[in-house]
Write a protein that holds these residues in place. Structure first.
Motif, PDB file in Angstrom:
ATOM      1  N   SER A 339       0.836  -1.201   0.000  1.00 20.43           N
ATOM      2  CA  SER A 339       0.000   0.000   0.000  1.00 20.43           C
ATOM      3  C   SER A 339       0.870   1.250   0.000  1.00 20.43           C
ATOM      4  N   MET A 343      -0.945   4.376   4.340  1.00 17.93           N
ATOM      5  CA  MET A 343      -2.254   3.882   3.926  1.00 17.93           C
ATOM      6  C   MET A 343      -2.318   2.379   4.167  1.00 17.93           C
ATOM      7  N   VAL A 345      -5.217  -1.076   3.302  1.00 15.62           N
ATOM      8  CA  VAL A 345      -6.486  -1.553   2.761  1.00 15.62           C
ATOM      9  C   VAL A 345      -6.805  -2.907   3.381  1.00 15.62           C
ATOM     10  N   ARG A 354     -12.279  -1.565   2.848  1.00 11.50           N
ATOM     11  CA  ARG A 354     -12.030  -0.276   3.497  1.00 11.50           C
ATOM     12  C   ARG A 354     -10.580   0.142   3.290  1.00 11.50           C
ATOM     13  N   VAL A 355     -10.392   1.425   2.998  1.00 10.89           N
ATOM     14  CA  VAL A 355      -9.070   2.031   2.880  1.00 10.89           C
ATOM     15  C   VAL A 355      -8.900   2.975   4.057  1.00 10.89           C
ATOM     16  N   ASP A 357      -6.508   5.704   6.383  1.00 13.49           N
ATOM     17  CA  ASP A 357      -5.390   6.633   6.507  1.00 13.49           C
ATOM     18  C   ASP A 357      -4.846   6.480   7.923  1.00 13.49           C
ATOM     19  N   CYS A 365     -12.168   5.553   2.624  1.00 12.56           N
ATOM     20  CA  CYS A 365     -12.961   4.986   1.540  1.00 12.56           C
ATOM     21  C   CYS A 365     -13.542   3.666   2.008  1.00 12.56           C
ATOM     22  N   MET A 379      -4.006  -2.274  -3.200  1.00  4.65           N
ATOM     23  CA  MET A 379      -4.323  -0.916  -3.623  1.00  4.65           C
ATOM     24  C   MET A 379      -3.055  -0.203  -4.073  1.00  4.65           C
ATOM     25  N   VAL A 384      -8.255   0.283  -6.145  1.00  6.63           N
ATOM     26  CA  VAL A 384      -8.258  -0.868  -5.240  1.00  6.63           C
ATOM     27  C   VAL A 384      -8.764  -2.067  -6.028  1.00  6.63           C
ATOM     28  N   GLN A 398     -10.617   4.640  -6.145  1.00 11.65           N
ATOM     29  CA  GLN A 398     -10.569   5.005  -4.735  1.00 11.65           C
ATOM     30  C   GLN A 398     -11.136   6.389  -4.468  1.00 11.65           C
TER      31      GLN A 398
END
Length: 496
Positions: A339, A343, A345, A354-355, A357, A365, A379, A384, A398
């Motif tokens: 990733s 980040m 995923v 789900r992504v 931060d 996301c 991702m 993704v 994304q």
């Protein structure tokens, strides 16, 4: 260009080298505007040093020196045009798709790939390699070492792993074979466990192997002279579910193992250390990057109204850095190592991807499009790719949180890997011995639909036009002719 000694800066005359230092703080648009001021400024704004630096800053042609191109401005333009073309092809499903078949292997058991080289293990005990970076998909079958039973049929392949230099396969009887991708088809190292393996790990950029069998975790690595040795053996209290080797480690290998509700940090030639342990909260997925480890935990859920989470640990301080998630479903897969920075995923059994931060500790996301749980994710900066238990492969934008396209096959998508121009997916069956199958290899009762399939997508269509050989001459005719859902991803001989 070298004859210019002084460059006019309004009413000041500056030496060429000093003017070049001023221009190195400008971007592409500013250099383009400066090139329209005068002939002298145009020569200065198109200096090769400036455009070579811009090309390196944007991540293009990093392995080249300034003397490898005569016009770095044109090289940067071509690189940006190719990146835009690949992104457009990804979004519009433009490219070629091929299936990697190996009929004698019978049922597909496990798949792993590295930089376009695909490794697959089968229920016949055989291990097969493909190099999808070329159109010649025919590659050797790696020779396996017979088990303790002698020269009989090989047991099922449990796990396969591959990196840039090594390939490793583990069988059901506990045998582990290691091949060098540079030395041929015979294994360079082989060892035996008394029981079958629960997990197998290979260092992404090194020559270390970790195995988990029963209550034991074993580390294998070669010494300075190339002789393989066992720098560490660890006794674990519970059965290991997930095992990973930490990349970018100098010296002895370091492994992270998840055994039910305990996560261990195992360093060779040192006692094992418990990284995380909460009774009754088992680990559901694990991934490791340089100096970090991310794993999902299953909490008591509806009983105490505690949602499931993903914990991120710093492997240097052994402290929990952040917690993300808060989902009532179990996190079934997580991808940290490939990733973008900061980040993460993750896929969940609640059919959502789900992504996160990691700097903010929240999801940026969340998309839903699978009928069953998500079992593989990856991702990059803008997209993704996720695979589901129902066999659905989805590609997501994304930023827009929308599905770009999808493909469906019969079995769960257990493995997903992609780079800028290609995508590798593997649909691996749950049942390795389908009902009605026979021992003979040519038994017609074991239909191809039970075997599983590996798909290779190529989105760099401009590479096909360069080759002088037509695609129909490169095809092995193993595919069923025609399109899949009329989406424009054609098998090679359909592009005539």
């Amino acid at each position: 260009q070298n004859e210019i000694n002084e460059v006019p800066f309004f009413d000041v005359q500056l030496p060429y080298e000093l003017a070049l230092k001023i221009f190195q703080y400008l971007g592409k648009a500013e250099l383009g505007r400066c090139a329209q001021v005068s002939r002298t400024w145009k020569i200065l704004a198109e200096d090769e040093v400036l455009w070579y630096r811009l090309c390196q800053e944007e991540g293009y042609l990093l392995d080249m020196s300034i003397s490898d191109h005569s016009c770095w401005k044109l090289a940067l333009k071509n690189c940006r045009a190719r990146e835009h073309m690949l992104k457009t092809n990804w979004k519009n499903r433009v490219g070629a798709v091929s299936q990697l078949h190996y009929e004698p292997g019978r049922v597909l058991c496990d798949v792993h790939c590295c930089d376009g080289v695909v490794m697959a293990g089968y229920s016949s005990g055989e291990v097969k390699l493909w190099d999808t970076r070329t159109w010649d998909y025919r590659a050797p079958v790696l020779a396996a070492v017979p088990g303790p039973g002698g020269a009989g049929a090989l047991p099922h392949v449990s796990f396969v792993r591959i990196n840039s230099s090594l390939a490793v396969a583990a069988h059901e009887d506990g045998t582990v074979s290691v091949w060098s991708l540079l030395l041929g088809q015979e294994p360079i190292h082989h060892f035996q466990h008394n029981q079958h393996l629960q997990a197998l790990a290979l260092a992404p950029g090194g020559a270390a192997v970790a195995t988990a069998s029963g209550f034991q975790v074993r580390l294998e690595s070669p010494d300075d002279r190339g002789f393989w040795q066992t720098p560490g053996t660890f006794e674990i209290q519970k059965l290991v579910n997930f095992l990973n080797l930490v990349p970018d480690v100098t010296g002895s290998p370091v492994a992270v193992a998840a055994a039910e509700d305990i996560v261990y940090l195992l360093k060779a030639e040192a006692p094992g250390r418990i990284l995380h342990s909460v009774y009754g909260q088992p680990v559901t997925c694990l991934d490791v990057a340089a100096h970090k480890a991310a794993f999902g935990i299953k909490t008591f859920g509806w009983l105490l109204n505690e949602p499931n989470q993903i914990l991120l640990y710093n492997l240097e301080t052994n402290q929990c850095v952040t917690k993300v998630g808060n989902s009532m479903g179990d996190f079934s897969c997580v991808n940290l190592h490939s990733s973008p920075p900061n980040m993460l995923v993750a896929g969940n059994k609640d059919r959502r991807v789900r992504v996160f931060d990691l700097r903010r500790g929240e999801a940026v996301c969340c998309v839903q499009g699978h009928q069953l749980g998500v079992c593989s994710v990856q991702m990059d900066e803008w997209k993704v790719v996720s695979g589901g238990e129902e066999g659905l492969l989805c590609v997501w934008d994304q930023r827009m949180a929308t599905k770009l396209w999808e493909m469906h096959a019969r079995h769960p998508v257990r493995h997903v890997w992609f780079d800028s121009h290609s995508l590798i997916t593997a649909n691996i069956p749950e049942e390795k011995n389908p009902r009605g199958s026979s021992i003979t290899e040519d038994d017609p009762s074991l239909h191809r639909k039970y075997r599983g399939v590996i798909y290779s997508y190529d989105f760099s269509v401009d590479q096909l036009a360069v080759d002088s050989v037509l695609p129909i001459c490169r095809s092995s005719y193993d595919e069923v002719s025609g399109y899949s859902y009329n989406i424009g991803l054609a098998v090679p001989y359909d592009s005539i």
